[in-house]
Design an enzyme around this catalytic site. Structure first.
Site, short mmCIF file in Angstrom:
data_model
loop_
_atom_site.label_atom_id
_atom_site.label_comp_id
_atom_site.label_asym_id
_atom_site.label_seq_id
_atom_site.Cartn_x
_atom_site.Cartn_y
_atom_site.Cartn_z
N GLU A 15 -8.72 2.97 4.36
CA GLU A 15 -7.57 2.69 3.50
C GLU A 15 -6.30 3.31 4.10
O GLU A 15 -5.40 3.75 3.39
CB GLU A 15 -7.80 3.21 2.08
CG GLU A 15 -6.96 2.53 1.02
CD GLU A 15 -7.28 2.98 -0.39
OE1 GLU A 15 -6.71 2.39 -1.33
OE2 GLU A 15 -8.09 3.91 -0.57
N SER A 29 -2.18 -1.57 -5.29
CA SER A 29 -1.37 -1.07 -6.40
C SER A 29 -0.29 -2.05 -6.82
O SER A 29 0.26 -1.94 -7.92
CB SER A 29 -0.74 0.27 -6.02
OG SER A 29 0.16 0.12 -4.92
N ARG A 69 -1.28 9.76 2.70
CA ARG A 69 -0.70 9.48 4.01
C ARG A 69 -0.39 10.73 4.83
O ARG A 69 0.00 10.63 5.99
CB ARG A 69 0.60 8.68 3.84
CG ARG A 69 0.41 7.38 3.09
CD ARG A 69 1.67 6.53 3.13
NE ARG A 69 1.52 5.29 2.38
CZ ARG A 69 2.34 4.26 2.46
NH1 ARG A 69 3.39 4.33 3.26
NH2 ARG A 69 2.14 3.18 1.74
#
Length: 342
Positions: A284, A73, A290
Protein backbone atom coordinates in the site's frame (compact mmCIF):
# COMPACT_ATOMS: atom_id res chain seq x y z
CA UNK A 1 9.12 -11.71 -9.58
CA UNK A 2 7.73 -9.60 -6.74
CA UNK A 3 4.06 -8.69 -7.04
CA UNK A 4 2.63 -6.04 -4.73
CA UNK A 5 -1.07 -6.90 -4.40
CA UNK A 6 -2.12 -3.62 -2.77
CA UNK A 7 -1.49 -0.28 -4.42
CA UNK A 8 -3.74 2.78 -4.86
CA UNK A 9 -3.39 5.76 -7.18
CA UNK A 10 -2.93 8.20 -4.32
CA UNK A 11 -0.86 10.56 -6.48
CA UNK A 12 -3.38 11.06 -9.29
CA UNK A 13 -3.12 14.41 -11.10
CA UNK A 14 -4.87 17.30 -9.38
CA UNK A 15 -7.49 17.69 -12.11
CA UNK A 16 -9.19 14.52 -10.86
CA UNK A 17 -9.75 15.98 -7.39
CA UNK A 18 -10.86 19.33 -8.88
CA UNK A 19 -13.56 17.45 -10.78
CA UNK A 20 -14.61 15.57 -7.68
CA UNK A 21 -14.95 18.73 -5.63
CA UNK A 22 -17.05 20.32 -8.37
CA UNK A 23 -19.19 17.20 -8.64
CA UNK A 24 -19.93 17.20 -4.93
CA UNK A 25 -20.48 20.96 -4.82
CA UNK A 26 -23.07 20.62 -7.57
CA UNK A 27 -25.11 18.37 -5.30
CA UNK A 28 -25.56 21.25 -2.87
CA UNK A 29 -26.69 23.88 -5.35
CA UNK A 30 -28.68 24.43 -8.51
CA UNK A 31 -25.90 23.29 -10.84
CA UNK A 32 -26.27 19.82 -12.32
CA UNK A 33 -23.29 17.55 -11.80
CA UNK A 34 -24.15 15.82 -15.08
CA UNK A 35 -23.20 19.05 -16.85
CA UNK A 36 -19.61 18.87 -15.63
CA UNK A 37 -16.99 18.06 -18.21
CA UNK A 38 -14.69 15.15 -17.54
CA UNK A 39 -11.27 16.17 -16.20
CA UNK A 40 -8.61 16.62 -18.86
CA UNK A 41 -5.46 14.74 -17.88
CA UNK A 42 -2.60 14.23 -20.30
CA UNK A 43 -0.36 11.19 -20.52
CA UNK A 44 2.54 13.37 -19.44
CA UNK A 45 0.65 14.36 -16.27
CA UNK A 46 0.07 10.71 -15.50
CA UNK A 47 3.76 9.95 -16.02
CA UNK A 48 4.78 12.84 -13.82
CA UNK A 49 2.44 11.69 -11.06
CA UNK A 50 4.06 8.25 -10.98
CA UNK A 51 7.71 8.68 -11.89
CA UNK A 52 8.69 10.29 -8.60
CA UNK A 53 6.30 8.25 -6.48
CA UNK A 54 5.16 4.66 -7.12
CA UNK A 55 7.61 3.96 -9.93
CA UNK A 56 10.52 5.44 -8.03
CA UNK A 57 9.68 3.32 -5.00
CA UNK A 58 9.25 0.19 -7.09
CA UNK A 59 12.78 0.63 -8.39
CA UNK A 60 14.27 1.49 -5.00
CA UNK A 61 12.56 -1.37 -3.16
CA UNK A 62 13.01 -4.03 -5.81
CA UNK A 63 9.38 -4.79 -6.57
CA UNK A 64 8.19 -5.54 -10.08
CA UNK A 65 4.42 -5.23 -10.47
CA UNK A 66 1.72 -3.47 -8.45
CA UNK A 67 -1.91 -4.49 -8.54
CA UNK A 68 -3.25 -0.97 -8.81
CA UNK A 69 -6.63 0.56 -8.02
CA UNK A 70 -8.17 3.99 -7.43
CA UNK A 71 -7.47 5.71 -4.14
CA UNK A 72 -9.51 3.87 -1.53
CA UNK A 73 -10.19 6.79 0.77
CA UNK A 74 -11.50 8.79 -2.19
CA UNK A 75 -14.08 6.21 -3.32
CA UNK A 76 -16.52 8.12 -1.12
CA UNK A 77 -19.49 5.83 -1.53
CA UNK A 78 -21.33 7.70 1.21
CA UNK A 79 -21.29 10.93 -0.81
CA UNK A 80 -24.01 11.84 -3.28
CA UNK A 81 -26.20 9.19 -4.86
CA UNK A 82 -25.94 6.26 -7.22
CA UNK A 83 -25.47 8.51 -10.25
CA UNK A 84 -22.71 10.43 -8.44
CA UNK A 85 -20.89 7.23 -7.55
CA UNK A 86 -21.31 5.68 -10.98
CA UNK A 87 -19.75 8.60 -12.83
CA UNK A 88 -16.95 9.07 -10.31
CA UNK A 89 -16.17 5.36 -10.37
CA UNK A 90 -15.98 5.14 -14.15
CA UNK A 91 -13.65 8.14 -14.30
CA UNK A 92 -11.35 6.64 -11.66
CA UNK A 93 -11.30 3.23 -13.30
CA UNK A 94 -10.62 4.68 -16.74
CA UNK A 95 -7.66 6.57 -15.28
CA UNK A 96 -6.27 3.33 -13.82
CA UNK A 97 -6.60 1.74 -17.25
CA UNK A 98 -4.56 4.58 -18.73
CA UNK A 99 -1.85 4.04 -16.10
CA UNK A 100 -1.73 0.34 -16.97
CA UNK A 101 -1.58 1.16 -20.67
CA UNK A 102 1.36 3.51 -20.18
CA UNK A 103 3.19 1.14 -17.81
CA UNK A 104 2.03 -2.41 -18.62
CA UNK A 105 5.12 -3.94 -17.00
CA UNK A 106 4.56 -2.11 -13.72
CA UNK A 107 0.81 -1.95 -13.07
CA UNK A 108 -2.19 -4.24 -13.44
CA UNK A 109 -5.64 -2.83 -12.77
CA UNK A 110 -8.20 -3.55 -10.07
CA UNK A 111 -11.43 -1.60 -10.11
CA UNK A 112 -13.42 0.52 -7.74
CA UNK A 113 -17.14 -0.35 -7.67
CA UNK A 114 -19.96 2.21 -7.96
CA UNK A 115 -21.48 1.46 -4.58
CA UNK A 116 -23.96 3.64 -2.70
CA UNK A 117 -25.63 3.21 0.65
CA UNK A 118 -29.01 1.54 0.19
CA UNK A 119 -28.36 0.56 -3.44
CA UNK A 120 -28.34 -3.12 -4.35
CA UNK A 121 -24.81 -4.47 -5.04
CA UNK A 122 -26.21 -6.03 -8.19
CA UNK A 123 -25.96 -2.54 -9.70
CA UNK A 124 -22.16 -2.76 -9.39
CA UNK A 125 -21.91 -5.89 -11.51
CA UNK A 126 -22.02 -4.04 -14.84
CA UNK A 127 -19.00 -1.88 -13.96
CA UNK A 128 -17.10 -4.93 -12.74
CA UNK A 129 -17.78 -6.71 -16.02
CA UNK A 130 -16.77 -3.63 -18.05
CA UNK A 131 -13.51 -3.32 -16.18
CA UNK A 132 -12.62 -6.99 -16.49
CA UNK A 133 -13.73 -7.66 -20.04
CA UNK A 134 -12.97 -4.28 -21.65
CA UNK A 135 -10.22 -2.73 -19.52
CA UNK A 136 -8.32 -5.91 -18.66
CA UNK A 137 -8.66 -5.61 -14.89
CA UNK A 138 -8.15 -8.65 -12.68
CA UNK A 139 -10.27 -7.94 -9.60
CA UNK A 140 -12.16 -5.35 -7.61
CA UNK A 141 -12.22 -3.52 -4.29
CA UNK A 142 -15.42 -4.18 -2.37
CA UNK A 143 -16.58 -1.75 0.31
CA UNK A 144 -18.54 -3.60 3.03
CA UNK A 145 -19.76 -0.25 4.42
CA UNK A 146 -20.86 2.22 1.72
CA UNK A 147 -22.31 4.43 4.47
CA UNK A 148 -18.83 5.59 5.49
CA UNK A 149 -18.73 4.37 9.08
CA UNK A 150 -22.38 3.89 10.02
CA UNK A 151 -22.60 0.23 8.92
CA UNK A 152 -26.19 0.22 7.73
CA UNK A 153 -25.70 -2.38 4.98
CA UNK A 154 -26.29 -6.11 5.53
CA UNK A 155 -23.23 -8.24 6.37
CA UNK A 156 -21.09 -9.42 3.46
CA UNK A 157 -22.55 -12.87 3.96
CA UNK A 158 -26.15 -11.73 3.36
CA UNK A 159 -27.92 -12.60 0.11
CA UNK A 160 -28.05 -8.86 -0.52
CA UNK A 161 -24.52 -9.26 -1.96
CA UNK A 162 -25.09 -12.47 -3.90
CA UNK A 163 -25.71 -10.98 -7.37
CA UNK A 164 -22.30 -9.31 -7.24
CA UNK A 165 -20.68 -12.52 -6.02
CA UNK A 166 -22.27 -14.39 -8.92
CA UNK A 167 -20.59 -11.99 -11.32
CA UNK A 168 -17.25 -12.33 -9.51
CA UNK A 169 -17.46 -16.11 -9.83
CA UNK A 170 -18.45 -15.89 -13.49
CA UNK A 171 -15.48 -13.64 -14.23
CA UNK A 172 -13.17 -15.59 -11.87
CA UNK A 173 -11.95 -12.46 -10.07
CA UNK A 174 -11.38 -11.86 -6.34
CA UNK A 175 -12.33 -8.84 -4.26
CA UNK A 176 -10.19 -7.01 -1.75
CA UNK A 177 -12.43 -5.99 1.14
CA UNK A 178 -11.66 -2.29 1.47
CA UNK A 179 -13.69 0.48 3.04
CA UNK A 180 -13.38 4.11 2.02
CA UNK A 181 -13.31 7.31 4.06
CA UNK A 182 -15.10 7.54 7.39
CA UNK A 183 -17.70 10.22 8.01
CA UNK A 184 -18.19 9.00 11.57
CA UNK A 185 -15.94 10.99 13.96
CA UNK A 186 -15.59 7.94 16.19
CA UNK A 187 -13.52 6.16 13.55
CA UNK A 188 -10.30 7.59 12.14
CA UNK A 189 -10.27 6.39 8.54
CA UNK A 190 -6.92 4.61 8.25
CA UNK A 191 -6.22 4.04 11.95
CA UNK A 192 -9.58 2.63 12.97
CA UNK A 193 -12.19 2.35 10.19
CA UNK A 194 -9.96 0.34 7.86
CA UNK A 195 -8.81 -2.08 10.58
CA UNK A 196 -12.31 -2.39 12.03
CA UNK A 197 -13.62 -3.36 8.62
CA UNK A 198 -10.92 -5.97 8.09
CA UNK A 199 -11.70 -7.61 11.41
CA UNK A 200 -15.45 -7.31 10.92
CA UNK A 201 -15.36 -8.95 7.50
CA UNK A 202 -13.42 -11.92 8.84
CA UNK A 203 -15.92 -12.43 11.65
CA UNK A 204 -18.82 -12.19 9.22
CA UNK A 205 -17.26 -14.91 7.08
CA UNK A 206 -16.64 -17.05 10.16
CA UNK A 207 -20.29 -17.04 11.19
CA UNK A 208 -21.75 -17.89 7.77
CA UNK A 209 -21.93 -20.61 5.17
CA UNK A 210 -21.16 -18.21 2.33
CA UNK A 211 -18.46 -20.41 0.87
CA UNK A 212 -20.79 -23.38 0.67
CA UNK A 213 -22.88 -21.30 -1.71
CA UNK A 214 -19.80 -19.91 -3.50
CA UNK A 215 -16.95 -22.41 -3.11
CA UNK A 216 -14.68 -20.55 -5.59
CA UNK A 217 -15.32 -17.03 -4.28
CA UNK A 218 -12.13 -15.34 -3.06
CA UNK A 219 -11.51 -12.35 -0.80
CA UNK A 220 -8.33 -10.59 0.26
CA UNK A 221 -8.55 -8.95 3.67
CA UNK A 222 -5.95 -6.15 3.64
CA UNK A 223 -3.77 -4.55 6.28
CA UNK A 224 -2.68 -7.94 7.57
CA UNK A 225 -6.27 -8.81 8.47
CA UNK A 226 -6.75 -6.05 11.03
CA UNK A 227 -6.91 -7.67 14.47
CA UNK A 228 -7.33 -11.18 13.08
CA UNK A 229 -3.79 -12.59 13.42
CA UNK A 230 -3.33 -11.17 16.92
CA UNK A 231 -6.62 -12.73 18.04
CA UNK A 232 -6.41 -15.97 16.06
CA UNK A 233 -7.02 -17.98 19.21
CA UNK A 234 -10.18 -15.99 19.92
CA UNK A 235 -11.51 -16.67 16.44
CA UNK A 236 -10.63 -20.36 16.66
CA UNK A 237 -12.35 -20.54 20.02
CA UNK A 238 -15.44 -18.71 18.81
CA UNK A 239 -15.72 -21.04 15.83
CA UNK A 240 -15.40 -24.02 18.16
CA UNK A 241 -18.04 -22.66 20.55
CA UNK A 242 -20.40 -22.07 17.63
CA UNK A 243 -19.87 -25.63 16.41
CA UNK A 244 -18.30 -24.30 13.25
CA UNK A 245 -15.58 -26.17 11.34
CA UNK A 246 -11.91 -25.32 12.01
CA UNK A 247 -10.82 -22.05 10.42
CA UNK A 248 -8.57 -23.83 7.93
CA UNK A 249 -11.55 -25.77 6.61
CA UNK A 250 -14.14 -23.02 7.04
CA UNK A 251 -12.34 -20.01 5.54
CA UNK A 252 -8.81 -20.52 4.32
CA UNK A 253 -9.75 -21.88 0.91
CA UNK A 254 -11.41 -18.55 0.19
CA UNK A 255 -9.94 -15.82 2.43
CA UNK A 256 -6.45 -14.34 2.10
CA UNK A 257 -4.42 -11.61 3.79
CA UNK A 258 -1.84 -9.09 2.64
CA UNK A 259 1.35 -7.89 4.32
CA UNK A 260 0.42 -4.21 4.77
CA UNK A 261 1.69 -4.37 8.35
CA UNK A 262 4.25 -1.72 9.12
CA UNK A 263 6.68 -3.27 11.56
CA UNK A 264 8.71 -6.48 11.63
CA UNK A 265 7.09 -8.02 14.75
CA UNK A 266 3.68 -7.67 13.12
CA UNK A 267 4.86 -9.39 9.95
CA UNK A 268 6.49 -12.14 12.02
CA UNK A 269 3.22 -12.73 13.85
CA UNK A 270 1.18 -12.74 10.64
CA UNK A 271 3.45 -15.31 9.01
CA UNK A 272 3.59 -17.44 12.13
CA UNK A 273 -0.18 -17.56 12.65
CA UNK A 274 -1.65 -17.54 9.14
CA UNK A 275 -0.58 -20.26 6.69
CA UNK A 276 1.84 -18.81 4.14
CA UNK A 277 -0.34 -19.97 1.25
CA UNK A 278 -2.94 -17.47 2.48
CA UNK A 279 -0.63 -14.43 2.54
CA UNK A 280 0.02 -12.12 -0.41
CA UNK A 281 2.80 -9.57 -0.43
CA UNK A 282 1.44 -6.02 -0.31
CA UNK A 283 2.69 -2.62 0.76
CA UNK A 284 0.00 0.00 0.00
CA UNK A 285 2.98 2.25 -0.63
CA UNK A 286 2.34 5.96 -0.92
CA UNK A 287 -0.73 5.20 1.13
CA UNK A 288 -1.87 5.35 4.71
CA UNK A 289 1.60 5.67 6.29
CA UNK A 290 4.20 7.57 4.31
CA UNK A 291 6.87 8.51 6.84
CA UNK A 292 10.20 7.06 7.90
CA UNK A 293 10.51 5.05 11.10
CA UNK A 294 13.13 6.82 13.24
CA UNK A 295 14.04 3.51 14.86
CA UNK A 296 15.09 1.92 11.58
CA UNK A 297 15.67 4.85 9.24
CA UNK A 298 13.45 3.11 6.68
CA UNK A 299 9.96 3.81 5.39
CA UNK A 300 7.25 2.16 7.46
CA UNK A 301 5.53 0.90 4.30
CA UNK A 302 8.62 -0.77 2.84
CA UNK A 303 7.18 -4.14 3.74
CA UNK A 304 9.59 -6.04 1.51
CA UNK A 305 12.33 -5.35 4.08
CA UNK A 306 10.28 -7.15 6.72
CA UNK A 307 9.73 -10.16 4.45
CA UNK A 308 13.43 -10.24 3.58
CA UNK A 309 14.23 -10.43 7.31
CA UNK A 310 12.15 -13.59 7.82
CA UNK A 311 13.87 -17.00 7.85
CA UNK A 312 11.86 -18.33 4.90
CA UNK A 313 12.82 -21.03 2.44
CA UNK A 314 13.20 -20.02 -1.19
CA UNK A 315 9.96 -21.80 -2.02
CA UNK A 316 8.02 -20.00 0.72
CA UNK A 317 9.50 -16.67 -0.30
CA UNK A 318 8.42 -17.23 -3.91
CA UNK A 319 4.90 -18.13 -2.81
CA UNK A 320 4.59 -15.05 -0.66
CA UNK A 321 6.08 -12.65 -3.22
CA UNK A 322 4.34 -13.93 -6.35
CA UNK A 323 2.94 -17.46 -6.38
CA UNK A 324 -0.01 -16.78 -4.11
CA UNK A 325 -1.00 -13.64 -6.02
CA UNK A 326 -0.95 -15.53 -9.31
CA UNK A 327 -3.21 -18.18 -7.77
CA UNK A 328 -5.67 -15.79 -6.10
CA UNK A 329 -5.84 -13.53 -9.19
CA UNK A 330 -6.11 -16.08 -12.05
CA UNK A 331 -6.25 -13.34 -14.70
CA UNK A 332 -2.96 -11.86 -13.53
CA UNK A 333 -0.73 -14.36 -15.33
CA UNK A 334 -2.31 -13.61 -18.67
CA UNK A 335 -1.95 -9.86 -18.15
CA UNK A 336 1.73 -10.26 -17.30
CA UNK A 337 2.22 -12.46 -20.36
CA UNK A 338 0.66 -9.80 -22.57
CA UNK A 339 2.91 -7.14 -21.01
CA UNK A 340 5.96 -9.36 -21.52
CA UNK A 341 5.22 -9.83 -25.19
CA UNK A 342 4.47 -6.16 -25.82
Amino acid sequence: MIIDCHGHYTTAPGALQVFREAQLAALKGPAAATGLADPRISDDEIRESLENAQLKLQRERGTDVTIFSPRASAMGHHLGNEATSTRWTRLCNDLIQRVCGLYPHNFVGVCQLPQSSGVAPAHSAAELERCVRELGFIGCNLNPDPSGGHWNSPPLTDRHWYPLYEKMVELDVPAMVHVSASCNPNFHATGAHYLNADTTAFMQFLTSDLFKDFPTLRFIIPHGGGAVPFHWGRFRGLAQDMKRPPLEELLLRNVYFDTCVYHLPGIELLCKVVPLENILFGSEMVGAVRGIDPRTGQYYDDTKRYIDALPLSGQDRDRLFSGNALRVYPRLGARLAVAGSA
